[in-house]
Design an enzyme around this catalytic site. Structure first.
Site, PDB file in Angstrom:
ATOM      1  N   HIS A  50       0.834  -1.200   0.000  1.00 31.55           N
ATOM      2  CA  HIS A  50       0.000   0.000   0.000  1.00 31.55           C
ATOM      3  C   HIS A  50       0.872   1.255   0.000  1.00 31.55           C
ATOM      4  O   HIS A  50       2.079   1.182   0.249  1.00 31.55           O
ATOM      5  CB  HIS A  50      -0.955   0.010   1.199  1.00 31.55           C
TER       6      HIS A  50
HETATM    7  P1  TYD Z   1      -2.294  -3.776   7.323  1.00 36.77           P
HETATM    8  O1  TYD Z   1      -2.370  -2.383   6.792  1.00 36.77           O
HETATM    9  O2  TYD Z   1      -2.764  -4.868   6.437  1.00 36.77           O
HETATM   10  O3  TYD Z   1      -0.827  -4.109   7.816  1.00 36.77           O
HETATM   11  P2  TYD Z   1       0.549  -4.086   6.971  1.00 36.77           P
HETATM   12  O4  TYD Z   1       0.649  -2.745   6.354  1.00 36.77           O
HETATM   13  O5  TYD Z   1       1.604  -4.338   7.973  1.00 36.77           O
HETATM   14  O6  TYD Z   1       0.484  -5.179   5.968  1.00 36.77           O
HETATM   15  O7  TYD Z   1      -3.101  -3.807   8.683  1.00 36.77           O
HETATM   16  C1  TYD Z   1      -3.486  -5.008   9.291  1.00 36.77           C
HETATM   17  C2  TYD Z   1      -4.752  -4.772  10.069  1.00 36.77           C
HETATM   18  O8  TYD Z   1      -4.490  -3.934  11.194  1.00 36.77           O
HETATM   19  C3  TYD Z   1      -5.834  -4.097   9.252  1.00 36.77           C
HETATM   20  O9  TYD Z   1      -7.054  -4.710   9.582  1.00 36.77           O
HETATM   21  C4  TYD Z   1      -5.826  -2.668   9.758  1.00 36.77           C
HETATM   22  C5  TYD Z   1      -5.368  -2.822  11.186  1.00 36.77           C
HETATM   23  N1  TYD Z   1      -4.624  -1.653  11.719  1.00 36.77           N
HETATM   24  C6  TYD Z   1      -5.168  -0.918  12.757  1.00 36.77           C
HETATM   25  O10 TYD Z   1      -6.272  -1.191  13.239  1.00 36.77           O
HETATM   26  N2  TYD Z   1      -4.470   0.156  13.240  1.00 36.77           N
HETATM   27  C7  TYD Z   1      -3.261   0.499  12.757  1.00 36.77           C
HETATM   28  O11 TYD Z   1      -2.644   1.483  13.230  1.00 36.77           O
HETATM   29  C8  TYD Z   1      -2.708  -0.274  11.666  1.00 36.77           C
HETATM   30  C9  TYD Z   1      -1.375   0.086  11.087  1.00 36.77           C
HETATM   31  C10 TYD Z   1      -3.422  -1.333  11.180  1.00 36.77           C
END
Ligand code: TYD
Length: 133
Positions: A50
């Protein structure tokens, strides 16, 4: 790409008792609103995938190592993070993918914003489309 990412050296104090690294106000180029970290990451995991419209980040390998692939819409760059005294600054609008986690890796993220799903760009084609025309 170069102005959109930077390696930040995190000052450390080392003595026979071990090492202590300090991130304070002036260590990162934004004020920190949120800290989160990835741990217990399977070695074949793929994270990220992302870009952010608003969030600036600094990523630190607190323990172990992993690979960050960055894409600013024009060029890509792969950076291995494996030192707890090195931070990778990523500005807005840079696509990032993180993989090749070593066992026991801990990926700390210092973020400039609160969590807001609406500021994520999670579709690579949407990300690329911005740079067209
Ligand atoms: P995700 O963006 O997929 O993680 P990464 O970028 O490490 O692959 O996030 C995983 C899950 O965590 C998603 O359901 C969103 C949640 N999340 C939060 O609730 N708060 C946060 O600060 C972050 C970064 C993610």
């Amino acid at each position: 790409m170069m102005s959109k990412i930077a390696i930040i050296d995190i000052p450390k104090v080392h003595d026979e008792r071990g090492s202590l690294a300090v991130v304070e106000k002036n260590t990162v180029p934004f004020s920190i609103k949120r800290v989160y970290y990835l741990f217990d990451v399977p070695s074949d995991s793929y994270r990220g995938g992302h870009a952010h419209k608003e969030q600036q980040s600094v990523i630190i390998a607190l323990s172990g190592s992993f690979e960050v692939t960055l894409d600013d819409g024009k060029t890509t760059k792969k950076i291995i993070l494996n030192k707890p005294t090195q931070g990778l600054y990523i500005s807005t609008n840079v696509w990032r993918e993180i993989d090749n986690f070593s066992s026991g890796a801990v990926c700390l993220v210092l973020a400039s914003t609160e969590y807001k799903e609406a500021e994520y760009i999670r579709d690579y084609q949407d990300f690329k489309n911005q740079f067209e025309g």
